[in-house]
Design an enzyme around this catalytic site. Structure first.
Site, PDB file in Angstrom:
ATOM      1  N   THR A 111      -2.964   3.305   0.613  1.00 12.22           N
ATOM      2  CA  THR A 111      -2.159   3.489   0.072  1.00 12.22           C
ATOM      3  C   THR A 111      -0.551   2.632   1.410  1.00 12.22           C
ATOM      4  OG1 THR A 111      -0.390   5.249  -0.511  1.00 12.22           O
ATOM      5  CG2 THR A 111      -1.649   5.538   0.963  1.00 12.22           C
ATOM      6  N   GLY A 155       0.936  -2.734  -0.089  1.00 12.29           N
ATOM      7  CA  GLY A 155      -0.224  -3.834  -0.234  1.00 12.29           C
ATOM      8  C   GLY A 155      -0.298  -5.311   0.978  1.00 12.29           C
ATOM      9  N   THR A 180       0.950   5.178  -4.389  1.00  9.71           N
ATOM     10  CA  THR A 180      -0.302   4.854  -5.140  1.00  9.71           C
ATOM     11  C   THR A 180      -1.243   5.954  -4.362  1.00  9.71           C
ATOM     12  OG1 THR A 180      -0.335   2.896  -4.476  1.00  9.71           O
ATOM     13  CG2 THR A 180      -2.802   3.820  -5.010  1.00  9.71           C
TER      14      THR A 180
HETATM   15  C1  SD4 Z   1       1.721  -1.270  -3.529  1.00 13.63           C
HETATM   16  N1  SD4 Z   1      -0.080  -0.225  -2.167  1.00 13.63           N
HETATM   17  O1  SD4 Z   1       1.810  -1.892  -4.409  1.00 13.63           O
HETATM   18  C2  SD4 Z   1       0.866  -0.073  -3.277  1.00 13.63           C
HETATM   19  C3  SD4 Z   1       2.322   0.908  -3.106  1.00 13.63           C
HETATM   20  C4  SD4 Z   1       2.039   1.799  -2.514  1.00 13.63           C
HETATM   21  O2  SD4 Z   1       2.106   4.465  -1.199  1.00 13.63           O
HETATM   22  O3  SD4 Z   1       0.652   2.174  -2.784  1.00 13.63           O
HETATM   23  N2  SD4 Z   1       2.383   2.658  -1.901  1.00 13.63           N
HETATM   24  O4  SD4 Z   1       1.518  -2.242  -1.863  1.00 13.63           O
END
Ligand code: SD4
Length: 322
Positions: free
Chosen positions: A231, A234, A180
């Site tokens: 990030t 999640g 993210t």
């Molecule tokens: C998620 N937070 O879909 C996101 C993925 C992410 O670094 O941030 N990865 O869970």
């Protein structure tokens, strides 16, 4: 009326006497603006685009949207927008949200075939009475708004997915598999906004939605206090409403880094399996101070301000113990 006059007199007096303050105190009183911060190394070029808006006095909201559109459009960034890792059925499904200084917010989740989910999220915020649209409805709305349908699964992402199908290893989200982009900006008028956009956890279940489009979990902005984004895995942010927690901790007086650290400690205290995952919080307060904290080492974040651009390693719970 008289109290307003007294206040004005007092302000004028303190202004006139400010040269008597120690230099450090004067520096501390100055607000560090404009400034933009964002997650991971792909935040560097993204911040540059945001800075182009901020340095000419532009609005934080426009800056964060322009900024995160850079990795969304870049097929080499494999975890956001075009070229993002697909889910286990080979579908690229995108999550994004945006929030401004007036608590307006917009979000899309499980959106397919549209390269710029952040701009669709902004349209949800501005052109509908709702906060969040998902799946097919979000796509139909995007098409009505003039967005173009395109296949986001690049040859590289398809090949990696086919490889993944061989062994089906679930990957931990970390520096090797970073995801993210969350971006926070404070503009020259002292207003805050934030944006967060992702293709989510690689090879997630079809239909899975992470924290990134959820206001409070993956992003939160309170223009009186500060803003936070996240990030990592999640599910951990959703369970703790992590970004809202970070902003509330700043409201209670914590610095951005301390607020992020407390939120990571909350996850560690409440969720037994936390050590298997990465979570990184990034925060920016109303004074333009910023900080981050994560579970594992390996998380970094990009900062762009008047003094230049930097990539900073976030402190971590497990890394710092080692
Ligand atoms: C998620 N937070 O879909 C996101 C993925 C992410 O670094 O941030 N990865 O869970």
């Amino acid at each position: 009326m008289s109290s307003r006059r007294d206040f004005l007199k007092l302000s004028a007096l303190t202004g006139a006497l400010s040269f008597l303050l120690p230099k450090a105190a004067r520096a501390a009183a100055k607000i560090n603006k404009p400034i933009v911060v964002s997650t991971w190394e792909h935040g560097m070029p993204a911040n540059q685009a945001a800075w182009d808006v901020l340095k000419t006095g532009g609005r934080a909201l426009d800056a964060v949207e322009a900024g995160v559109r850079i990795p969304e459009a870049d097929p080499k960034v494999r975890t956001v927008g075009l070229g993002g890792y697909p889910d286990r059925e080979g579908k690229v499904t995108l999550d994004a949200c945006i929030m401004d200084e007036h608590m307006n917010c917009g979000s899309v989740a499980f959106l397919q075939d549209i390269k710029h989910p952040i701009s669709v999220a902004r349209k949800v915020m501005e052109n509908t009475p709702h906060v969040m649209l998902v799946g097919e409805g979000a796509k139909q709305f995007a098409l009505q708004q003039g967005f173009i349908e395109e296949d986001l699964l690049t040859a590289e992402s398809r090949a990696d997915w086919q490889q993944w199908l061989q062994d089906q290893q679930v990957q931990m989200i970390n520096i090797e598999n970073h995801d993210t982009i969350g971006m926070l900006a404070l503009d020259s008028d002292g207003n805050l906004s934030g944006a967060c956009t992702t293709s989510g956890a690689a090879y997630k279940m079809h239909g899975r939605v992470g924290d990134s489009p959820l206001i409070g979990a993956g992003l939160y902005v309170d223009n009186e206090v500060g803003a936070a984004t996240a990030t990592g895995m999640g599910e951990l942010m959703i369970k703790t409403v992590g970004c809202h927690l970070v902003v509330e901790l700043m409201r209670q007086g914590a610095s951005p880094e301390e607020a992020c650290r407390q939120a990571v400690l909350r996850i560690a205290k409440k969720l037994g399996d936390y050590a298997q995952f990465q979570v990184g919080f990034l925060a920016l307060n109303k004074r333009g101070e910023y900080g981050a904290y994560c579970i594992q080492s390996g998380f970094n974040y990009a900062v762009q301000q008047q003094s230049g651009a930097q990539l900073i390693d976030g402190k971590s719970l497990l890394g710092d113990k080692a």
